[in-house]
Scaffold this motif. Structure first.
Motif, short mmCIF file in Angstrom:
data_model
loop_
_atom_site.label_atom_id
_atom_site.label_comp_id
_atom_site.label_asym_id
_atom_site.label_seq_id
_atom_site.Cartn_x
_atom_site.Cartn_y
_atom_site.Cartn_z
N ILE A 166 0.96 -1.26 0.10
CA ILE A 166 0.02 0.43 -0.05
C ILE A 166 1.01 1.44 -0.06
N GLN A 171 0.03 8.46 -5.35
CA GLN A 171 -0.15 8.22 -5.68
C GLN A 171 0.24 7.60 -6.79
N THR A 172 -0.50 6.65 -7.31
CA THR A 172 -0.41 5.23 -8.56
C THR A 172 -0.94 5.47 -9.33
N GLN A 181 -4.07 -4.60 -8.86
CA GLN A 181 -4.48 -3.15 -9.09
C GLN A 181 -3.69 -2.08 -7.13
N GLU A 183 -2.99 -0.79 -3.70
CA GLU A 183 -3.06 0.89 -3.21
C GLU A 183 -3.03 1.32 -3.00
N TRP A 184 -3.39 2.67 -2.41
CA TRP A 184 -2.85 3.98 -2.08
C TRP A 184 -3.88 4.74 -0.89
N VAL A 185 -3.28 5.31 0.30
CA VAL A 185 -3.99 7.29 1.03
C VAL A 185 -3.32 7.87 1.19
N ARG A 186 -3.83 8.72 1.14
CA ARG A 186 -3.07 9.62 1.46
C ARG A 186 -3.83 11.29 1.93
N ASP A 188 -5.13 14.48 1.11
CA ASP A 188 -6.02 15.56 -0.83
C ASP A 188 -5.28 16.69 -0.35
N ALA A 344 -9.83 -4.09 -4.11
CA ALA A 344 -8.70 -2.97 -3.71
C ALA A 344 -9.17 -1.18 -3.47
N GLN A 345 -8.75 -0.73 -2.58
CA GLN A 345 -9.34 0.61 -2.15
C GLN A 345 -8.19 1.45 -2.17
N ARG A 346 -8.62 3.12 -2.00
CA ARG A 346 -7.36 3.45 -2.55
C ARG A 346 -8.41 5.08 -1.44
#
Length: 372
Positions: A166, A171-172, A181, A183-186, A188, A344-346
């Motif tokens: 993750i 961000q991809t 696919q 995943e990412w968390v960032r 905003d 998958a989650q973003r």
């Protein structure tokens, strides 16, 4: 006495609200935001720690870890995972992300192995391989360098690792040619920049400027928010400077002076500056030149690491660093428990705007005139 007790209860509720939101709080920043002494915040933290509601750490507090709770509350059936985490820095910006990740890892009964890298893809690969080849980690939280011509190759390589990954504050592209696919968390950041623009617009500014760091991956998101907010508010978006003006940068005074001269010629009455050290350099230069903040020039910083230490304290957009770290761990734990059947989650998490003296006129002073 009753009023004092009520105020103390409200203050502690605010402390716990921020802790739940970010995963960690700092004594100095909280004292500045709530308008009380650091000693008062330390006493609040001590009291709440005695009640088992938080864990005291150096300079602040985190959510309570599993070892701080009574044995009866422990859940031995919880899977014992080990998650590796590679970040590009262990000082500015990243400590609160790490604190949030550690708090979530402790709450879920998993181990977190931390590795510091740098803003360099080769070093990122070395640190990632160390964790994978150790055979001890079941998942990875990564903040790799995604700049330059080799970014697609880097993303592809990460996507083919034998453990799920993750991205954290990265961000991809929407679609990547990898077996999974990613995943990412960032944070905003684009919306965070919009918050700053809308705040300055609401207090009367119509000619705004943006100063961005040259080497930050955050800058691309900030410019997106800048263009979007200016378009929606019918503001001119042409005043964008890409310079590093923190005090440790050689020749920063000449650079700041040049930027402010451009502001004067263009009628700019407010600047948004990324990041805090750069905003503080601008504030110090303005003060030395006899300019009044915010009357002659309003300032908003992006990051809120040390913005409250400036004089006057600088209004800042605060990315949800602790919550980003927390969410990344929680997403990884869900991935490890549920496996491939989990979609998958973003995740994008909103920053908050902390309004201080650098953007709002002091009582008794005339309002900032609008520039047309």
């Amino acid at each position: 006495m009753r009023d004092e007790q009520l105020f103390a209860l409200q203050r502690r509720e605010q402390l716990m609200d921020r802790l739940r939101l970010h995963g960690a709080v700092r004594v100095r920043a909280l004292a500045a935001d709530l308008g009380v002494s650091e000693l008062t915040i330390r006493r609040d933290i001590a009291l709440l720690a005695d009640r088992g509601l938080l864990t005291r750490v150096h300079g602040g507090a985190t959510l309570p870890v599993e070892s701080d709770r009574p044995p009866a509350r422990r859940r031995p059936s919880t899977p014992a995972f080990t998650i590796g985490m590679v970040v590009p820095s262990l000082d500015f910006y990243w400590p609160l992300v790490i604190s949030g990740a550690r708090a979530a890892a402790a709450a879920h009964g998993v181990n977190l192995q931390l590795r510091g890298s740098s803003y360099d893809q080769a070093e990122d690969r070395r640190q990632i391989l160390r964790l994978v080849e150790s055979g001890q980690v079941q998942g990875l939280l990564l903040a790799p360098d995604l700049s330059g011509p080799d970014v697609d190759e880097m993303i592809g390589w990460i996507g083919k690792l034998v453990v799920p990954t993750i991205f954290v504050e990265r961000q991809t592209p929407p679609w990547t040619p990898t077996p999974q696919q990613l995943e990412w968390v960032r944070s905003d950041h684009a919306v965070g920049l919009e918050m700053a623009v809308r705040h300055l617009h609401s207090v009367g500014h119509r000619r705004l400027g943006l100063v961005l760091r040259k080497d930050s991956p955050t800058s691309a998101h900030l410019i997106t928010g800048w263009v979007r907010a200016c378009a929606e508010l019918d503001l001119c978006d042409d005043f964008v400077i890409r310079e590093n003006v923190a005090s440790q940068v050689p020749g920063y005074r000449e650079t700041v002076g040049g930027i402010l001269e451009q502001c004067r010629r263009s009628g700019i009455t407010a600047l948004i500056v990324h990041s805090d050290p750069d905003a503080i350099s601008v504030a110090q230069y303005l003060t030395e030149q006899g300019a009044r903040i915010p009357d002659d020039m309003a300032l908003v910083s992006y990051d809120d690491e040390i913005a409250h230490l400036a004089h006057p304290a600088i209004t800042a957009v605060r990315p949800p660093k602790g919550l980003v770290g927390r969410t990344a761990v929680e997403l990884m734990v869900a991935r490890l428990i549920e496996g491939r059947r989990r979609p998958a989650q973003r995740a994008l998490i909103l920053p908050e705007l902390v309004i201080r003296e650098s953007s709002v006129a002091f009582p008794g002073r005339p309002p900032v005139p609008s520039a047309h």
